[in-house]
Design a protein around this motif. Structure first.
Motif, short mmCIF file in Angstrom:
data_model
loop_
_atom_site.label_atom_id
_atom_site.label_comp_id
_atom_site.label_asym_id
_atom_site.label_seq_id
_atom_site.Cartn_x
_atom_site.Cartn_y
_atom_site.Cartn_z
N PHE A 72 0.84 -1.20 0.00
CA PHE A 72 0.00 0.00 0.00
C PHE A 72 0.88 1.25 0.00
N ALA A 73 1.86 1.26 0.93
CA ALA A 73 2.70 2.45 1.12
C ALA A 73 3.49 2.78 -0.14
N THR A 74 4.04 1.77 -0.80
CA THR A 74 4.85 2.03 -1.99
C THR A 74 3.99 2.53 -3.15
N LEU A 75 2.83 1.95 -3.32
CA LEU A 75 1.93 2.40 -4.38
C LEU A 75 1.49 3.85 -4.13
N LEU A 76 1.11 4.16 -2.90
CA LEU A 76 0.70 5.53 -2.57
C LEU A 76 1.87 6.49 -2.66
N ASP A 77 3.04 6.08 -2.20
CA ASP A 77 4.23 6.94 -2.28
C ASP A 77 4.56 7.27 -3.73
N SER A 78 4.37 6.31 -4.62
CA SER A 78 4.62 6.55 -6.04
C SER A 78 3.65 7.58 -6.60
N ALA A 79 2.36 7.46 -6.26
CA ALA A 79 1.37 8.43 -6.74
C ALA A 79 1.65 9.81 -6.16
N LEU A 80 2.00 9.88 -4.90
CA LEU A 80 2.32 11.16 -4.26
C LEU A 80 3.54 11.80 -4.92
N GLY A 81 4.62 11.03 -5.00
CA GLY A 81 5.86 11.55 -5.54
C GLY A 81 5.75 11.96 -6.99
N CYS A 82 5.06 11.16 -7.80
CA CYS A 82 4.95 11.50 -9.22
C CYS A 82 4.01 12.67 -9.45
N ALA A 83 3.01 12.85 -8.58
CA ALA A 83 2.17 14.05 -8.68
C ALA A 83 3.04 15.28 -8.45
N VAL A 84 3.92 15.22 -7.44
CA VAL A 84 4.86 16.32 -7.18
C VAL A 84 5.84 16.44 -8.35
N HIS A 85 6.36 15.31 -8.82
CA HIS A 85 7.33 15.31 -9.93
C HIS A 85 6.75 16.03 -11.15
N SER A 86 5.45 15.85 -11.37
CA SER A 86 4.81 16.46 -12.54
C SER A 86 4.80 17.98 -12.49
N ALA B 275 6.65 21.15 -1.46
CA ALA B 275 5.42 20.70 -2.10
C ALA B 275 4.74 19.70 -1.18
N THR B 276 3.43 19.71 -1.15
CA THR B 276 2.68 18.71 -0.40
C THR B 276 1.68 18.05 -1.35
N ALA B 277 1.34 16.80 -1.05
CA ALA B 277 0.41 16.06 -1.88
C ALA B 277 -0.39 15.08 -1.03
N GLU B 278 -1.52 14.67 -1.57
CA GLU B 278 -2.38 13.66 -0.95
C GLU B 278 -2.70 12.59 -1.98
N ALA B 279 -2.99 11.39 -1.50
CA ALA B 279 -3.36 10.30 -2.42
C ALA B 279 -4.36 9.37 -1.74
N ASP B 280 -5.22 8.79 -2.57
CA ASP B 280 -6.18 7.79 -2.12
C ASP B 280 -5.91 6.49 -2.87
N LEU B 281 -6.08 5.37 -2.19
CA LEU B 281 -6.01 4.06 -2.81
C LEU B 281 -7.44 3.52 -2.85
N VAL B 282 -7.98 3.35 -4.06
CA VAL B 282 -9.38 2.97 -4.21
C VAL B 282 -9.52 1.76 -5.12
N GLY B 283 -10.62 1.04 -4.92
CA GLY B 283 -10.97 -0.07 -5.80
C GLY B 283 -11.91 0.40 -6.87
N PRO B 284 -12.18 -0.44 -7.88
CA PRO B 284 -13.09 -0.06 -8.96
C PRO B 284 -14.52 0.16 -8.46
#
Length: 182
Positions: free
Chosen positions: A97-111, A154-163
């Motif tokens: 969970f943490a790695t997937l969310l960290d990737s979304a957070l970091g790449c949102a900032v990276h963008s 920079a700060t970011a938030e992320a959610d992990l959701v199912g379909p």
């Protein structure tokens, strides 16, 4: 409704993988070379991954997830935990969970990085609100959004959701922004 959402998710994932194959990029195992990244914004680099011009990082293969969408201030990763991502309790390990969310957070900032800028994570906070188990839909999305982008922070938030729209976890991060050393 969740079946049609899942089908849309799977189609988006397959489209990214097809573009990677069309550009003869491995789906994992390499990094974007510094000389290729020089002069590009963070968004251009992230878009290059989705378009298949740049390889996905090796962690994508290790934990079976992929960047499927990116725009300025937003990144979406999709993944499915495999059996070897489970803990002794029979649920998906929190580190997945943490790695997937960290990737979304970091790449949102990276963008949001301009050419010549870089960043690093200062802190991450994770809340696991629902377990992923064998009997539940396994494909999930981590949707990261930048909340604040300043000159040095920079700060970011992320959610992990199912379909089905269920929330499995959410996270936040603070990142330090600094000149890149290319």
């Amino acid at each position: 409704m969740s079946d049609s959402v899942l089908q849309d998710w799977l189609a988006a994932e397959e489209a990214v993988r097809q573009r990677q194959r069309a550009h003869a990029q491995p789906t994992f195992g390499e990094l974007v070379k510094p000389e290729e990244a020089a002069g590009l914004s963070g968004l251009q680099i992230m878009q290059g991954m989705v378009e298949g011009r740049f390889p996905a990082p090796p962690i994508s293969h290790t934990l079976d997830f992929i960047l499927v969408e990116v725009e300025e201030g937003r990144a979406v990763f999709q993944g499915e935990p495999l059996w070897h991502h489970y803990n002794p309790l029979g649920t998906v390990h929190g580190g997945w969970f943490a790695t997937l969310l960290d990737s979304a957070l970091g790449c949102a900032v990276h963008s949001t990085m301009k050419p010549g800028e870089s960043y690093t994570t200062l802190e991450i906070k994770l809340n696991l609100v629902r377990a992923l188990k064998d009997k539940q839909p396994q494909r999930v999305r981590a949707i990261g959004r930048v909340r604040h982008r300043g000159r040095q922070m920079a700060t970011a938030e992320a959610d992990l959701v199912g379909p089905d729209g269920k929330l499995y976890a959410h996270a936040s991060t603070s990142c330090l922004v600094f000149p890149a050393n290319f």
